[in-house]
Design a protein around this motif. Structure first.
Motif, PDB file in Angstrom:
ATOM      1  N   PHE A   6      87.499  10.784  20.675  1.00  0.00           N
ATOM      2  CA  PHE A   6      88.258  11.589  21.620  1.00  0.00           C
ATOM      3  C   PHE A   6      89.734  11.261  21.491  1.00  0.00           C
ATOM      4  N   CYS A   7      90.551  12.135  22.069  1.00  0.00           N
ATOM      5  CA  CYS A   7      91.986  11.929  22.113  1.00  0.00           C
ATOM      6  C   CYS A   7      92.470  12.401  23.478  1.00  0.00           C
ATOM      7  N   LYS A   8      93.178  11.534  24.174  1.00  0.00           N
ATOM      8  CA  LYS A   8      93.731  11.902  25.474  1.00  0.00           C
ATOM      9  C   LYS A   8      95.087  12.562  25.252  1.00  0.00           C
ATOM     10  N   LEU A   9      95.274  13.709  25.870  1.00  0.00           N
ATOM     11  CA  LEU A   9      96.503  14.480  25.711  1.00  0.00           C
ATOM     12  C   LEU A   9      97.523  14.087  26.780  1.00  0.00           C
ATOM     13  N   PRO A  10      98.804  14.385  26.562  1.00  0.00           N
ATOM     14  CA  PRO A  10      99.840  14.013  27.542  1.00  0.00           C
ATOM     15  C   PRO A  10      99.613  14.574  28.940  1.00  0.00           C
ATOM     16  N   ASN A  11      98.929  15.725  29.064  1.00  0.00           N
ATOM     17  CA  ASN A  11      98.700  16.301  30.384  1.00  0.00           C
ATOM     18  C   ASN A  11      97.483  15.692  31.089  1.00  0.00           C
ATOM     19  N   GLY A  12      96.830  14.709  30.471  1.00  0.00           N
ATOM     20  CA  GLY A  12      95.697  14.025  31.087  1.00  0.00           C
ATOM     21  C   GLY A  12      94.344  14.537  30.638  1.00  0.00           C
ATOM     22  N   SER A  13      94.290  15.728  30.029  1.00  0.00           N
ATOM     23  CA  SER A  13      93.009  16.243  29.544  1.00  0.00           C
ATOM     24  C   SER A  13      92.647  15.556  28.227  1.00  0.00           C
ATOM     25  N   VAL A  14      91.438  15.794  27.748  1.00  0.00           N
ATOM     26  CA  VAL A  14      90.982  15.172  26.513  1.00  0.00           C
ATOM     27  C   VAL A  14      90.405  16.221  25.567  1.00  0.00           C
ATOM     28  N   VAL A  15      90.409  15.880  24.300  1.00  0.00           N
ATOM     29  CA  VAL A  15      89.698  16.641  23.279  1.00  0.00           C
ATOM     30  C   VAL A  15      88.667  15.687  22.705  1.00  0.00           C
ATOM     31  N   VAL A  16      87.400  16.097  22.776  1.00  0.00           N
ATOM     32  CA  VAL A  16      86.294  15.302  22.258  1.00  0.00           C
ATOM     33  C   VAL A  16      85.789  15.971  20.987  1.00  0.00           C
ATOM     34  N   ALA A  17      85.577  15.167  19.949  1.00  0.00           N
ATOM     35  CA  ALA A  17      85.039  15.657  18.680  1.00  0.00           C
ATOM     36  C   ALA A  17      83.737  14.922  18.401  1.00  0.00           C
ATOM     37  N   LEU A  18      82.695  15.686  18.040  1.00  0.00           N
ATOM     38  CA  LEU A  18      81.394  15.098  17.742  1.00  0.00           C
ATOM     39  C   LEU A  18      80.815  15.713  16.476  1.00  0.00           C
ATOM     40  N   LEU A  34      84.129  20.550  18.719  1.00  0.00           N
ATOM     41  CA  LEU A  34      85.306  20.127  19.473  1.00  0.00           C
ATOM     42  C   LEU A  34      85.261  20.729  20.862  1.00  0.00           C
ATOM     43  N   VAL A  35      85.547  19.900  21.857  1.00  0.00           N
ATOM     44  CA  VAL A  35      85.525  20.338  23.250  1.00  0.00           C
ATOM     45  C   VAL A  35      86.819  19.896  23.934  1.00  0.00           C
ATOM     46  N   HIS A  36      87.457  20.820  24.642  1.00  0.00           N
ATOM     47  CA  HIS A  36      88.624  20.490  25.459  1.00  0.00           C
ATOM     48  C   HIS A  36      88.186  20.507  26.913  1.00  0.00           C
ATOM     49  N   ALA A  37      88.463  19.426  27.641  1.00  0.00           N
ATOM     50  CA  ALA A  37      88.059  19.329  29.048  1.00  0.00           C
ATOM     51  C   ALA A  37      88.997  18.377  29.786  1.00  0.00           C
ATOM     52  N   GLN A  38      88.794  18.274  31.096  1.00  0.00           N
ATOM     53  CA  GLN A  38      89.632  17.405  31.922  1.00  0.00           C
ATOM     54  C   GLN A  38      89.386  15.919  31.662  1.00  0.00           C
ATOM     55  N   ASN A  39      88.147  15.580  31.286  1.00  0.00           N
ATOM     56  CA  ASN A  39      87.836  14.195  30.949  1.00  0.00           C
ATOM     57  C   ASN A  39      86.620  14.171  30.016  1.00  0.00           C
ATOM     58  N   PRO A  66      94.939  15.908  14.344  1.00  0.00           N
ATOM     59  CA  PRO A  66      95.922  16.801  14.975  1.00  0.00           C
ATOM     60  C   PRO A  66      95.618  18.284  14.739  1.00  0.00           C
ATOM     61  N   ASP A  67      95.137  18.636  13.543  1.00  0.00           N
ATOM     62  CA  ASP A  67      94.780  20.028  13.264  1.00  0.00           C
ATOM     63  C   ASP A  67      93.607  20.483  14.128  1.00  0.00           C
ATOM     64  N   GLU A  68      92.632  19.606  14.342  1.00  0.00           N
ATOM     65  CA  GLU A  68      91.485  19.950  15.181  1.00  0.00           C
ATOM     66  C   GLU A  68      91.913  20.130  16.636  1.00  0.00           C
ATOM     67  N   ILE A  69      92.803  19.271  17.097  1.00  0.00           N
ATOM     68  CA  ILE A  69      93.307  19.377  18.474  1.00  0.00           C
ATOM     69  C   ILE A  69      94.018  20.718  18.658  1.00  0.00           C
ATOM     70  N   THR A  70      94.855  21.084  17.701  1.00  0.00           N
ATOM     71  CA  THR A  70      95.557  22.361  17.778  1.00  0.00           C
ATOM     72  C   THR A  70      94.575  23.528  17.805  1.00  0.00           C
ATOM     73  N   HIS A  74      94.045  26.166  21.094  1.00  0.00           N
ATOM     74  CA  HIS A  74      94.400  27.571  20.958  1.00  0.00           C
ATOM     75  C   HIS A  74      93.202  28.505  21.099  1.00  0.00           C
ATOM     76  N   HIS A  75      92.024  27.950  21.279  1.00  0.00           N
ATOM     77  CA  HIS A  75      90.841  28.797  21.465  1.00  0.00           C
ATOM     78  C   HIS A  75      90.642  29.034  22.956  1.00  0.00           C
ATOM     79  N   PRO A  76      90.380  30.269  23.371  1.00  0.00           N
ATOM     80  CA  PRO A  76      90.265  30.559  24.810  1.00  0.00           C
ATOM     81  C   PRO A  76      89.130  29.815  25.513  1.00  0.00           C
TER      82      PRO A  76
END
Length: 109
Positions: A6-18, A34-39, A66-70, A74-76
């Motif tokens: 996972f990677c914690k983003l500056p706004n407090g949310s995280v991106v988890v990769a499995l 890849l999942v973007h969520a609050q935690n 970084p490419d995966e996070i981007t 950008h996915h709705p």
């Protein structure tokens, strides 16, 4: 064993990769999800609610690039996948929405 991180983003949310075994019967091997969520807990809950029940994140061995996070930001839906490369080199495949992986084929009437 599934690798993930996972990677914690500056706004407090995280991106988890499995890296998970493919749930689709017609595509053996593994997929990178890849999942973007609050935690982290909410990210895993999103996957479990889609039917991927045995999803756990242990450690941070394969965090998102970084490419995966981007891509996921950008996915709705904030939930994407593609085939995981076997050799560790980034795949040249496009990211797809999770519903295309979990879509059940319909039986002809």
């Amino acid at each position: 064993m599934a690798a993930g991180g996972f990677c914690k983003l500056p706004n407090g949310s995280v991106v988890v990769a499995l890296n998970l075994p493919s749930p689709a019967a017609d595509s053996p091997g593994s997929v990178r999800v890849l999942v973007h969520a609050q935690n982290r807990a909410r990210a895993l809950t999103r996957l479990r609610n889609l039917g991927l029940r045995a999803v756990y994140l242990r450690g941070n061995a394969a965090p998102p690039t970084p490419d995966e996070i981007t891509a996921v930001l950008h996915h709705p839906d904030g939930l994407i996948w593609r085939t995981a490369p076997d050799n560790g080199v980034a795949a040249m495949e496009l990211w797809r929405p999770i519903r295309s992986l979990l879509r059940q084929p319909t039986a002809p009437a």
